[in-house]
Design an enzyme around this catalytic site. Structure first.
Site: not given
Ligand code: SAH
Length: 207
Positions: A52
């Site tokens: 993000s």
């Molecule tokens: N907070 C992260 C960025 C998140 S991007 C950072 O600081 O880099 C969103 C993430 O959510 C992705 O990596 C994706 O794979 C994950 N995601 C999506 N659905 C999910 C689920 N049901 N359980 C765990 N992770 C999930």
């Protein structure tokens, strides 16, 4: 970058500001993007996912009102950047559990946290975070860094009474950031405005 976020009023709390200043965001992005790490913009981290924008991470850190010693659950660990910041704010007595469904991202995140000496405070687990994490519940804070079609009910279950939940809810391509507080077993919510996150995929997410 942090000076600017402070000037713009995004960052207000000393512990949050200190954590943002200390955290090397360039170590959380793919090598070719390192030069862009201190621009206030989301960046790709592989597997179709993104880290993000710093202002969004900072806003969420402020809304969560983290305290030292808090136990915190993140759904969507991604690069590990957001989890690492939370770990710094909750301090050595605090704990962060970052659930990530893509194993390769989780492995890389774990490696970075180790290199930064945060592995005692942050655990990265490969699992569907939309189903919560009852084994380590209840949590003082839960935050979701992907967009959900609804507030996943297991996250309300796994939240401590009086605890706070931050989750983007809406469509696949844009959402409302919802802040919830658990009061007598029910979630009281307010909307904080429009945001754009990659979709939450899983049992209580998108297909
Ligand atoms: N907070 C992260 C960025 C998140 S991007 C950072 O600081 O880099 C969103 C993430 O959510 C992705 O990596 C994706 O794979 C994950 N995601 C999506 N659905 C999910 C689920 N049901 N359980 C765990 N992770 C999930």
């Amino acid at each position: 970058m942090v000076d600017r976020l402070v000037r713009d009023g995004v960052l207000r709390t000393p512990r949050v500001i200190e954590a943002m200043r200390a955290m090397p965001r360039h170590l959380f992005v793919p090598r070719p993007l390192r030069e862009s790490a201190y621009y206030d913009t989301p960046l790709t981290i592989g597997s179709g996912q993104t880290i993000s924008a710093p202002h969004m991470v900072g806003m969420m850190l402020e809304y969560l009102e983290l305290r030292e010693g808090h136990s915190v659950l993140e759904i969507g660990g991604g690069s590990g950047y957001h989890a690492a910041l939370v770990a710094r704010v909750v301090g050595p007595q605090g704990r962060v559990f970052a659930l990530e469904r893509i194993a390769s991202l989780a492995m890389k995140a774990q490696g970075r946290l180790q290199r930064l000496g945060l592995e005692q405070r942050v655990e990265v687990l490969v699992r569907d975070g939309s189903q919560g994490y009852p084994e380590k519940a209840p949590f003082d804070r839960i935050f979701v860094t992907s967009g959900a079609p609804e507030i996943p009910p297991p996250l309300i279950r796994d939240l401590r009474e009086g605890g706070k939940l931050l989750v983007p809810v809406g469509a696949r391509s844009f959402q409302d950031l919802i802040l919830g507080k658990k009061v007598e077993g029910e979630l009281e919510t307010e909307s904080l405005g429009g945001v754009v996150f990659v979709p939450l995929v899983g049992k209580h997410g998108f297909e």
